[in-house]
Design a protein around this motif. Sequence first.
Motif, PDB file in Angstrom:
ATOM      1  N   UNK A 124       0.795  -1.093  -0.005  1.00 11.11           N
ATOM      2  CA  UNK A 124       0.055   0.012   0.025  1.00 11.11           C
ATOM      3  C   UNK A 124       0.687   1.228   0.093  1.00 11.11           C
ATOM      4  N   UNK A 125       0.261   2.423  -0.434  1.00 11.69           N
ATOM      5  CA  UNK A 125       0.952   3.463  -0.519  1.00 11.69           C
ATOM      6  C   UNK A 125      -0.046   4.705  -0.769  1.00 11.69           C
ATOM      7  N   UNK A 175       0.412  12.865  -7.498  1.00  5.78           N
ATOM      8  CA  UNK A 175       1.604  12.968  -6.625  1.00  5.78           C
ATOM      9  C   UNK A 175       1.614  11.597  -5.936  1.00  5.78           C
ATOM     10  N   UNK A 176       2.719  10.744  -6.144  1.00  3.27           N
ATOM     11  CA  UNK A 176       2.964   9.658  -5.071  1.00  3.27           C
ATOM     12  C   UNK A 176       3.384  10.535  -3.948  1.00  3.27           C
ATOM     13  N   UNK A 177       3.061   9.773  -2.879  1.00  3.35           N
ATOM     14  CA  UNK A 177       3.920  10.179  -1.447  1.00  3.35           C
ATOM     15  C   UNK A 177       4.564   8.812  -0.907  1.00  3.35           C
ATOM     16  N   UNK A 178       5.813   9.195  -0.776  1.00  4.87           N
ATOM     17  CA  UNK A 178       6.480   8.136  -0.421  1.00  4.87           C
ATOM     18  C   UNK A 178       6.345   7.272   1.124  1.00  4.87           C
ATOM     19  N   UNK A 179       5.299   6.937   1.119  1.00  7.15           N
ATOM     20  CA  UNK A 179       5.217   6.150   2.344  1.00  7.15           C
ATOM     21  C   UNK A 179       4.525   4.729   2.055  1.00  7.15           C
ATOM     22  N   UNK A 180       4.845   3.853   2.421  1.00 11.96           N
ATOM     23  CA  UNK A 180       4.469   2.346   2.110  1.00 11.96           C
ATOM     24  C   UNK A 180       4.257   1.560   3.226  1.00 11.96           C
ATOM     25  N   UNK A 181       3.137   0.505   2.844  1.00 15.18           N
ATOM     26  CA  UNK A 181       2.932  -0.566   4.046  1.00 15.18           C
ATOM     27  C   UNK A 181       3.274  -1.761   2.996  1.00 15.18           C
ATOM     28  N   UNK A 182       3.503  -3.041   3.960  1.00 15.45           N
ATOM     29  CA  UNK A 182       3.781  -4.293   3.118  1.00 15.45           C
ATOM     30  C   UNK A 182       3.103  -5.294   3.767  1.00 15.45           C
ATOM     31  N   UNK A 183       2.583  -6.375   3.315  1.00 19.38           N
ATOM     32  CA  UNK A 183       2.052  -7.324   4.157  1.00 19.38           C
ATOM     33  C   UNK A 183       3.343  -8.158   4.642  1.00 19.38           C
ATOM     34  N   UNK A 184       3.376  -8.572   5.877  1.00 18.67           N
ATOM     35  CA  UNK A 184       4.483  -9.202   6.399  1.00 18.67           C
ATOM     36  C   UNK A 184       5.042 -10.197   5.753  1.00 18.67           C
ATOM     37  N   UNK A 185       4.131 -10.999   4.852  1.00 17.37           N
ATOM     38  CA  UNK A 185       4.615 -12.356   4.200  1.00 17.37           C
ATOM     39  C   UNK A 185       5.290 -11.929   2.904  1.00 17.37           C
ATOM     40  N   UNK A 186       5.075 -10.698   2.561  1.00 18.74           N
ATOM     41  CA  UNK A 186       5.746 -10.091   1.115  1.00 18.74           C
ATOM     42  C   UNK A 186       6.864  -9.528   1.427  1.00 18.74           C
ATOM     43  N   UNK A 216      -0.077  -3.268  -5.980  1.00 19.29           N
ATOM     44  CA  UNK A 216       0.237  -2.079  -5.108  1.00 19.29           C
ATOM     45  C   UNK A 216      -1.109  -1.149  -5.074  1.00 19.29           C
ATOM     46  N   UNK A 217      -1.804  -1.045  -4.138  1.00 24.24           N
ATOM     47  CA  UNK A 217      -2.870  -0.097  -4.211  1.00 24.24           C
ATOM     48  C   UNK A 217      -2.544   1.232  -3.486  1.00 24.24           C
ATOM     49  N   UNK A 218      -3.125   2.220  -3.822  1.00 25.60           N
ATOM     50  CA  UNK A 218      -2.946   3.654  -3.330  1.00 25.60           C
ATOM     51  C   UNK A 218      -4.421   4.294  -2.772  1.00 25.60           C
TER      52      UNK A 218
END
Length: 242
Positions: A124-125, A175-186, A216-218
């Motif tokens: 996610x972003x 505009x992309x905001x450079x903050x991310x989240x990842x599933x732990x298994x990814x 990736x979803x935003x």
Amino acid sequence: MNVLAVIPARYASTRFPGKPLAQIHGKPMIQVVYERVAACPSIDALCVATDDERIIQAVQSFGGQVLMTSDTHRSGTDRIAEAVQTLNGDFDLILNVQGDEPGIRSEDLEALIGIFANEIVDIGTLVTPFTNMEDFQNPDRVKAVLSHSGQALYFTRAAAPFHRGEGDPLSQCYQHVGVYAYRADVLPDLGRLEPSPLELKESLEQLRWLENDYVIHARVIEKAPFGIDTPDDLEKFVSEVH
């Protein structure tokens, strides 16, 4: 959902050496970011991941959790992957909040976490609408092209999508905001990917993930949090924002 936030922080910076320790009203920037992230109620654990002893000392001085990581990482994502492996906790979601984002807001992080209600999302972003053509045409402002559901179709430094018809030329321009989240298994798999052709062409790490078919979803937020790239940015933040 058990959520870990990691703040990657490097001392070395071409445009702003020692940036995480720059002072904002008597606090090092890394402390301001840490406190902003800690204010998000959905975050269960938080730490800084760094490669510099000076940053470790600064974080320890205000009681924050910090880990020493390798100085050979190519990206903040790689540094976070090492930190997560060291912590060895039972987390479902990992947030990546850069150490030069003292303007990050709790509601932004809540919006980011909320993306993962959709089970197909790997990463996610955040994005925010462009409001002027100057920023839209600036290659330092990364553009995100999204589907109707918010899935990222592409990220680019070019002015995209190109406007050829009638109506508002900035409609659907984000505009992309450079903050991310990842599933732990990814996250561990991301750390094993080699740099990809589109990533190398545009110098955008997220293109590596798209080229390897990660979803990736935003989430669209009202405005981008204030980030610090240069000493001038810091001066503006201190005088006008903070």
